[in-house]
Write an enzyme that holds these catalytic residues in place. Structure first.
Site, PDB file in Angstrom:
ATOM      1  N   LYS A 118       0.811  -1.214   0.000  1.00  0.00           N
ATOM      2  CA  LYS A 118       0.000   0.000   0.000  1.00  0.00           C
ATOM      3  C   LYS A 118       0.848   1.269   0.000  1.00  0.00           C
ATOM      4  CE  LYS A 118      -4.202  -1.874   2.056  1.00  0.00           C
ATOM      5  NZ  LYS A 118      -5.217  -1.750   3.125  1.00  0.00           N
ATOM      6  N   LYS A 211      -6.409  -9.696  -7.555  1.00  0.00           N
ATOM      7  CA  LYS A 211      -7.569  -9.737  -6.682  1.00  0.00           C
ATOM      8  C   LYS A 211      -8.624  -8.736  -7.141  1.00  0.00           C
ATOM      9  CE  LYS A 211      -8.746  -9.452  -1.755  1.00  0.00           C
ATOM     10  NZ  LYS A 211      -8.240  -9.126  -0.407  1.00  0.00           N
ATOM     11  N   LYS A 214     -11.939  -2.617  -5.635  1.00  0.00           N
ATOM     12  CA  LYS A 214     -12.645  -1.390  -6.004  1.00  0.00           C
ATOM     13  C   LYS A 214     -11.701  -0.362  -6.619  1.00  0.00           C
ATOM     14  CE  LYS A 214     -12.088   1.775  -2.208  1.00  0.00           C
ATOM     15  NZ  LYS A 214     -11.793   3.033  -2.835  1.00  0.00           N
TER      16      LYS A 214
END
Length: 350
Positions: A118, A211, A214
């Site tokens: 991230k 994966k 969104k």
């Protein structure tokens, strides 16, 4: 205060809930409430670990929090028999995180792969919260002394951290724990993972090696829980496949990620194994299988989308459910924090 078997899990209110969230988490929440005492949390404190450009700002966070709660309820979670609340309403999450920050070790956090993913290359500018959120996750679980946590494969490392923190706390404060009446020197349990179902990790409809997310720029990569029947049908029919027929044996999916993903979705939605699905559709073309998958997705997801829409249109009702859940969660959390403070040696009002 004896340890009671209890399930805890949380979902971040980051917006745009999709099929991966449903199959990877929410559908299992519904099943587990039949056999366990369950606490389901909308983890809004986790949602703000990155910049507001990621989580959308205050108005968006509130909307997304209600949407996740609505998804829980629309999917079948009973907020009267079990607890549904948002994390920030129970102060014990933050309090216990600080204590655990003083138990956990920097080396443990430095090994967390999700932070590296991230934060990317600009780690020096990442928030402390993003680095530390696995400790908050441990506090979320252990604040309720939960014994079981339904997690996806990508969260197993964080659950291992929670287990490590629980063990180190019990070791560091063993004498004090026994002095408080816990004769075995065990205060926090080591929670066990619950990984169930054939589609615990749902992949992108456009790339079976990634994966479902969104954050993917293509809306066709995912099925949103709010998509209508026509949109679901369009996305599945456009989903990436390969030119070969579906195999008849599960081993034939090993080198075919897109086929494996679609078969896994069908299996999870129908409550069957991948092999059972292949026994029915193996040898056939993807077009026929996709038509069957469209029918199944619409059958399972359309009622959830309709109920979510109804609930989100009544924010006062959703907020009342979250407040009631928070009051019940806080009753459990307060007992944990009283004992924890006594064990650590903090003076508190009696």
């Amino acid at each position: 205060m004896a340890i009671v078997e209890r399930v805890f899990s949380g979902v971040q209110p980051t917006g745009n809930l999709h099929l991966g969230n449903y199959l990877g988490a929410i559908v299992n929440f519904v099943k587990l409430q039949e056999t366990h005492n369950c606490i389901y949390c909308v983890v809004d404190m986790h949602a703000i670990t990155q910049g507001a450009d990621v989580w959308g700002g205050p108005a968006e966070l509130a909307r997304n929090t209600r949407e996740v709660a609505a998804a829980f309820i629309a999917a079948g979670v009973d907020p009267k028999k079990h607890i549904v609340f948002n994390q920030s309403q129970v102060s014990g999450h933050a309090e216990l995180t600080w204590i655990f920050n003083c138990v956990a070790r920097v080396g443990w956090l430095s090994r967390m792969t999700q932070f590296k993913e991230k934060a990317g290359k600009d780690r020096e500018n990442a928030s402390v919260g993003l680095y530390d959120y696995p400790v908050l996750m441990a506090a979320d679980i252990l604040l309720y002394r939960a014994t079981h946590v339904p997690v996806g494969e990508d969260q197993k490392q964080h659950l291992e951290l929670a287990r490590d923190i629980a063990q180190k706390f019990n070791n560091d404060f063993g004498d004090s724990i026994r002095g408080q009446g816990f004769n075995e020197g065990l205060f926090f349990p080591q929670p066990e993972p619950l990984i169930t179902g054939p589609a615990t990790r749902v992949m992108s409809l456009r790339d079976g090696t990634k994966k479902m997310s969104k954050s993917d720029s293509s809306d066709n990569s995912r099925i949103n829980l709010t998509d209508d029947a026509d949109t679901i049908a369009q996305k599945i029919r456009k989903a990436k496949t390969d030119p070969e027929p579906l195999p008849s044996e599960e081993k034939g999916l090993e080198t075919r990620p897109e086929a494996d993903n679609l078969v896994g979705i069908y299996a999870a939605l129908s409550g069957r194994s991948k092999q059972q699905v292949l026994s029915e559709f193996g040898g056939g073309q993807f077009s026929s299988f996709k038509n069957a998958l469209v029918e199944l997705c619409v059958e399972k997801l359309s009622p959830i989308a309709s109920e979510m829409k109804r609930l989100v249109a009544d924010p006062g009702h959703v907020d009342a459910i979250l407040v009631d859940g928070a009051e019940r969660a806080n009753a459990i959390a307060a007992e944990t924090m009283k004992s924890t403070k006594d064990i650590v040696g903090f003076i508190r009002s009696r």
